[in-house]
Design a protein around this motif. Structure first.
Motif, PDB file in Angstrom:
ATOM      1  N   LEU A 145       0.821  -1.214   0.000  1.00  0.00           N
ATOM      2  CA  LEU A 145       0.000   0.000   0.000  1.00  0.00           C
ATOM      3  C   LEU A 145       0.856   1.267   0.000  1.00  0.00           C
ATOM      4  O   LEU A 145       0.500   2.266  -0.610  1.00  0.00           O
ATOM      5  N   VAL A 146       1.993   1.216   0.706  1.00  0.00           N
ATOM      6  CA  VAL A 146       2.833   2.425   0.774  1.00  0.00           C
ATOM      7  C   VAL A 146       3.891   2.450  -0.326  1.00  0.00           C
ATOM      8  O   VAL A 146       4.568   3.460  -0.513  1.00  0.00           O
ATOM      9  N   GLN A 147       4.021   1.340  -1.050  1.00  0.00           N
ATOM     10  CA  GLN A 147       5.087   1.256  -2.056  1.00  0.00           C
ATOM     11  C   GLN A 147       5.033   2.378  -3.111  1.00  0.00           C
ATOM     12  O   GLN A 147       6.074   2.934  -3.461  1.00  0.00           O
ATOM     13  N   PRO A 148       3.848   2.740  -3.623  1.00  0.00           N
ATOM     14  CA  PRO A 148       3.831   3.773  -4.665  1.00  0.00           C
ATOM     15  C   PRO A 148       4.498   5.096  -4.256  1.00  0.00           C
ATOM     16  O   PRO A 148       5.115   5.761  -5.084  1.00  0.00           O
ATOM     17  N   ILE A 149       4.372   5.472  -2.975  1.00  0.00           N
ATOM     18  CA  ILE A 149       4.962   6.751  -2.562  1.00  0.00           C
ATOM     19  C   ILE A 149       6.332   6.563  -1.899  1.00  0.00           C
ATOM     20  O   ILE A 149       6.929   7.531  -1.432  1.00  0.00           O
ATOM     21  N   ALA A 150       6.826   5.321  -1.877  1.00  0.00           N
ATOM     22  CA  ALA A 150       8.130   5.078  -1.249  1.00  0.00           C
ATOM     23  C   ALA A 150       9.277   5.427  -2.204  1.00  0.00           C
ATOM     24  O   ALA A 150      10.413   5.600  -1.763  1.00  0.00           O
ATOM     25  N   ALA A 151       8.971   5.505  -3.488  1.00  0.00           N
ATOM     26  CA  ALA A 151      10.001   5.808  -4.504  1.00  0.00           C
ATOM     27  C   ALA A 151      11.137   4.792  -4.443  1.00  0.00           C
ATOM     28  O   ALA A 151      12.308   5.160  -4.606  1.00  0.00           O
ATOM     29  N   ALA A 152      10.781   3.539  -4.260  1.00  0.00           N
ATOM     30  CA  ALA A 152      11.812   2.505  -4.159  1.00  0.00           C
ATOM     31  C   ALA A 152      12.448   2.205  -5.507  1.00  0.00           C
ATOM     32  O   ALA A 152      13.644   1.918  -5.597  1.00  0.00           O
ATOM     33  N   PHE A 153      11.654   2.261  -6.573  1.00  0.00           N
ATOM     34  CA  PHE A 153      12.162   1.844  -7.885  1.00  0.00           C
ATOM     35  C   PHE A 153      12.214   2.984  -8.902  1.00  0.00           C
ATOM     36  O   PHE A 153      12.530   2.765 -10.061  1.00  0.00           O
ATOM     37  N   TYR A 154      11.871   4.156  -8.477  1.00  0.00           N
ATOM     38  CA  TYR A 154      11.902   5.316  -9.386  1.00  0.00           C
ATOM     39  C   TYR A 154      12.018   6.571  -8.535  1.00  0.00           C
ATOM     40  O   TYR A 154      11.705   6.554  -7.341  1.00  0.00           O
ATOM     41  N   PRO A 155      12.448   7.654  -9.118  1.00  0.00           N
ATOM     42  CA  PRO A 155      12.583   8.888  -8.319  1.00  0.00           C
ATOM     43  C   PRO A 155      11.219   9.490  -8.007  1.00  0.00           C
ATOM     44  O   PRO A 155      10.255   9.249  -8.736  1.00  0.00           O
ATOM     45  N   VAL A 156      11.171  10.260  -6.947  1.00  0.00           N
ATOM     46  CA  VAL A 156       9.912  10.913  -6.553  1.00  0.00           C
ATOM     47  C   VAL A 156       9.412  11.809  -7.683  1.00  0.00           C
ATOM     48  O   VAL A 156       8.202  11.955  -7.895  1.00  0.00           O
TER      49      VAL A 156
ATOM     50  N   ILE B 194       9.038  11.342 -10.617  1.00  0.00           N
ATOM     51  CA  ILE B 194       8.201  10.675 -11.620  1.00  0.00           C
ATOM     52  C   ILE B 194       6.739  10.612 -11.173  1.00  0.00           C
ATOM     53  O   ILE B 194       5.841  10.396 -11.978  1.00  0.00           O
ATOM     54  N   LEU B 195       6.523  10.834  -9.883  1.00  0.00           N
ATOM     55  CA  LEU B 195       5.150  10.795  -9.346  1.00  0.00           C
ATOM     56  C   LEU B 195       4.378  12.021  -9.810  1.00  0.00           C
ATOM     57  O   LEU B 195       4.980  13.058 -10.122  1.00  0.00           O
ATOM     58  N   PRO B 196       3.044  11.939  -9.851  1.00  0.00           N
ATOM     59  CA  PRO B 196       2.254  13.146 -10.167  1.00  0.00           C
ATOM     60  C   PRO B 196       2.585  14.268  -9.182  1.00  0.00           C
ATOM     61  O   PRO B 196       2.893  13.995  -8.018  1.00  0.00           O
ATOM     62  N   ASN B 197       2.489  15.498  -9.670  1.00  0.00           N
ATOM     63  CA  ASN B 197       2.880  16.650  -8.827  1.00  0.00           C
ATOM     64  C   ASN B 197       2.190  16.658  -7.468  1.00  0.00           C
ATOM     65  O   ASN B 197       2.814  16.939  -6.440  1.00  0.00           O
ATOM     66  N   TRP B 198       0.897  16.326  -7.459  1.00  0.00           N
ATOM     67  CA  TRP B 198       0.142  16.399  -6.200  1.00  0.00           C
ATOM     68  C   TRP B 198       0.593  15.336  -5.195  1.00  0.00           C
ATOM     69  O   TRP B 198       0.420  15.497  -3.992  1.00  0.00           O
TER      70      TRP B 198
ATOM     71  N   ILE C 132       3.285  14.483  -0.650  1.00  0.00           N
ATOM     72  CA  ILE C 132       2.853  13.416   0.257  1.00  0.00           C
ATOM     73  C   ILE C 132       3.984  12.398   0.422  1.00  0.00           C
ATOM     74  O   ILE C 132       4.297  11.941   1.527  1.00  0.00           O
ATOM     75  N   ALA C 133       4.627  12.056  -0.689  1.00  0.00           N
ATOM     76  CA  ALA C 133       5.754  11.112  -0.632  1.00  0.00           C
ATOM     77  C   ALA C 133       6.857  11.656   0.273  1.00  0.00           C
ATOM     78  O   ALA C 133       7.440  10.918   1.083  1.00  0.00           O
ATOM     79  N   TYR C 134       7.123  12.953   0.168  1.00  0.00           N
ATOM     80  CA  TYR C 134       8.198  13.548   0.982  1.00  0.00           C
ATOM     81  C   TYR C 134       7.819  13.694   2.463  1.00  0.00           C
ATOM     82  O   TYR C 134       8.671  14.020   3.290  1.00  0.00           O
ATOM     83  N   MET C 135       6.546  13.449   2.770  1.00  0.00           N
ATOM     84  CA  MET C 135       6.159  13.458   4.191  1.00  0.00           C
ATOM     85  C   MET C 135       6.468  12.114   4.849  1.00  0.00           C
ATOM     86  O   MET C 135       6.313  11.956   6.059  1.00  0.00           O
ATOM     87  N   THR C 136       6.868  11.130   4.056  1.00  0.00           N
ATOM     88  CA  THR C 136       7.236   9.830   4.621  1.00  0.00           C
ATOM     89  C   THR C 136       8.764   9.687   4.633  1.00  0.00           C
ATOM     90  O   THR C 136       9.440  10.235   3.754  1.00  0.00           O
ATOM     91  N   PRO C 137       9.295   8.955   5.589  1.00  0.00           N
ATOM     92  CA  PRO C 137      10.758   8.766   5.611  1.00  0.00           C
ATOM     93  C   PRO C 137      11.246   7.914   4.445  1.00  0.00           C
ATOM     94  O   PRO C 137      12.405   7.998   4.051  1.00  0.00           O
ATOM     95  N   LEU C 138      10.352   7.081   3.883  1.00  0.00           N
ATOM     96  CA  LEU C 138      10.789   6.137   2.862  1.00  0.00           C
ATOM     97  C   LEU C 138      11.317   6.831   1.612  1.00  0.00           C
ATOM     98  O   LEU C 138      12.368   6.456   1.073  1.00  0.00           O
ATOM     99  N   ALA C 139      10.599   7.836   1.127  1.00  0.00           N
ATOM    100  CA  ALA C 139      11.032   8.519  -0.100  1.00  0.00           C
ATOM    101  C   ALA C 139      12.418   9.133   0.101  1.00  0.00           C
ATOM    102  O   ALA C 139      13.299   9.015  -0.764  1.00  0.00           O
ATOM    103  N   HIS C 140      12.640   9.758   1.246  1.00  0.00           N
ATOM    104  CA  HIS C 140      13.962  10.357   1.537  1.00  0.00           C
ATOM    105  C   HIS C 140      15.024   9.255   1.629  1.00  0.00           C
ATOM    106  O   HIS C 140      16.159   9.438   1.176  1.00  0.00           O
ATOM    107  N   THR C 141      14.653   8.132   2.220  1.00  0.00           N
ATOM    108  CA  THR C 141      15.615   7.040   2.393  1.00  0.00           C
ATOM    109  C   THR C 141      16.038   6.465   1.038  1.00  0.00           C
ATOM    110  O   THR C 141      17.232   6.308   0.759  1.00  0.00           O
TER     111      THR C 141
END
Lengths: 257, 238
Positions: free
Chosen positions: A176-187, A189-193, A197-206
């Motif tokens: 469920l959290v994988q799409p905003i974790a940016a594990a396999f692509y950079p943030v 690439i996600l839609p602007n909106w 939200i992705a940057y509010m999680t530690p995963l995207a930064h990690t």
């Protein structure tokens, strides 16, 4: 908090780990399986011109460690539900903190074993050296582990509060959290909106920070942000876990299991 | 000082009143029976007393203290409705609980208990591989691992054959602790318990000796048994 009680729970986790092949299977087979599939995909895409091993293989190794850690914490708790041992254990002096720490230590050890296997396979099969990063890059393990622990705490809390009927969430929550974790692509690439939200999680930064570290760059700010967010997440996760235990004692979920 | 004191304990699930103002006390060393028809609130009461269920109202003290870490080290429970971890062996389960209670010489204690309950031969078997009667005895070993001062036995002899049940009763008699005991086997309750509380629809109907209860039926029954008393209470004739 008493060390002997944490030791008791660790002993139980060790016994469960060595009681049958299934516990070794999920620690070794699924990580290896995932790496092989994604590795082959990466090779294929690379043939098309771009070197995306860092994104796919590096991201996958880190992702599987995260997912394993979260699932292991939850599955060791679920083992007690499946056996009808929950009430027995809650009748002992074991505290929420002791249970929380013991589950994390067991899951951490198993995740490190999975990481070792995947790093070895990545190097052997795809000449990808997971540890060939900026030395400080290894510090990204901290927010990764803490975030997995926090997510597991929320799932554990949901199970303790609502019972085994929602156990499937233990396997689904990481996806469920994988799409905003940016594990396999950079943030980016996600839609602007979705990016804020992705940057509010530690995963995207990690994951972004780890990829930078693989490229030889260390971004201290990103590590600090990831760590602060993960500490915040673990505090929220722990508070929810304790709250859920109390709710589970009110609504009889613990007593019935 | 009483070993256990329960004051005005109530528990409801929504509009369903599982326990209604239950009060009683158990003296140190006493074996206290708790009887009542299914759904009377016995298990709910025990769950509250062992700290896995929260009451809506009331107070419970153990040797004058409310339930805390120290008290939890001095109590234990065995229930027919629960099991220890199914995936690991009998011995491993008991070792985990021995560690939880920081039992000295755990191996000796485990062997002693397994021998007392005649299950030393299955110590290396996984719990999922043993019979329900053996599981019941493993639960009893678990409940005694910390030499509790207060022991809660919730239908703890259910599923045992008569010979093993007799052995277990003999072992229970030898225990030097306060016991709260529930069972649907009336002869067992009569044999073991000093006093008996009857619960019906969440309320305590009476707390007396088995002999006293039986005297209440002398007018309507010839040689009344505790089972007659139980039926009369369940049918609200008493």
């Amino acid at each position: 908090m008493k060390l002997h009680r944490i030791r008791a729970l660790l002993r139980k986790h060790y016994y469960l780990s060595t009681a049958g092949i299934s516990r070794s299977f999920d620690m070794l087979y699924w990580p290896a399986f995932g790496l092989i599939v994604f590795g082959l995909t990466a090779l294929f895409v690379e043939e098309q011109g771009a070197d995306i091993r860092i994104f796919l293989i590096g991201g996958l190794i880190l992702w599987v460690v995260f997912e394993r850690l979260q699932q292991d914490i939850n599955i060791y708790l679920l083992e007690d539900f499946w056996s009808g041992n929950v009430a027995n254990e809650y009748a002992t002096p074991i505290t929420s903190t002791e249970r929380f720490i013991a589950l994390f230590i067991t899951a951490l050890i198993r995740s490190i074993i999975s990481l070792g296997l995947m790093a070895l396979l990545g190097y052997t099969l795809y000449a990808f050296n997971f540890f060939n990063i900026h030395p400080a890059g290894i510090l990204y393990a901290l927010p990764l582990f803490l975030t997995a622990w926090a997510l597991a705490a929320v799932v554990a809390g949901l199970v303790v509060q609502h019972g085994i009927r929602i156990q499937m969430i233990a396997w689904a929550v990481a996806a469920l959290v994988q799409p905003i974790a940016a594990a396999f692509y950079p943030v980016s690439i996600l839609p602007n909106w979705l990016q804020p939200i992705a940057y509010m999680t530690p995963l995207a930064h990690t994951f972004e920070g780890y990829r930078e570290a693989l490229a030889g760059n260390f971004m201290l700010g990103q590590l600090i942000t990831a760590t602060i967010l993960s500490v915040l997440f673990i505090l929220i996760g722990y508070a929810y876990f304790v709250y859920s235990e109390n709710k589970g004692k009110e609504n009889s979920t613990i007593a019935e299991n | 000082m009483n070993a256990l004191e329960v004051k005005e304990l109530s528990k409801n699930y929504g509009t369903y009143q599982a326990l209604d103002n239950v009060s009683f006390s158990i003296k140190k060393g006493e074996v206290f029976g708790l009887l009542g028809p299914n759904g009377a609130g016995k298990t709910t009461l025990i769950n509250i007393l062992i700290g896995i269920l929260t009451a809506n109202k009331g107070e419970v003290t153990y040797f004058g203290e409310t339930l805390n870490e120290s008290v939890k080290n001095k109590i234990n429970v065995s229930s027919a409705y629960r099991s220890v971890s199914a995936m690991i062996t009998v011995e491993q389960n008991l070792r985990v609980y021995a560690d939880i209670y920081n039992v000295k010489n755990p191996e000796e204690r485990i062997t002693e208990l397994l021998k007392r309950f005649l299950i030393n031969d299955i110590r290396k078997k996984k719990v999922r591989e043993i019979s329900s009667g053996q599981k019941t005895r493993v639960n009893l070993c678990k409940a005694l691992i910390n030499s509790p001062e207060i022991l809660f036995l919730d239908e703890a002899t259910a599923g045992l054959d008569p010979q093993i049940a007799k052995t277990v009763r003999e072992e229970i008699k030898k225990l030097d602790c306060t016991i709260l005991f529930t069972s649907h086997i009336m002869s067992e309750v009569e044999e073991l318990c000093d006093r008996i509380a009857f619960l019906r629809k969440g309320k305590i109907i009476g707390i007396e000796t088995a002999e006293h209860y039986k005297k209440l039926l002398h007018k309507t029954h010839t040689n009344p048994t505790l089972e007659d008393v139980f039926i009369s209470i369940a049918e609200e004739k008493l």
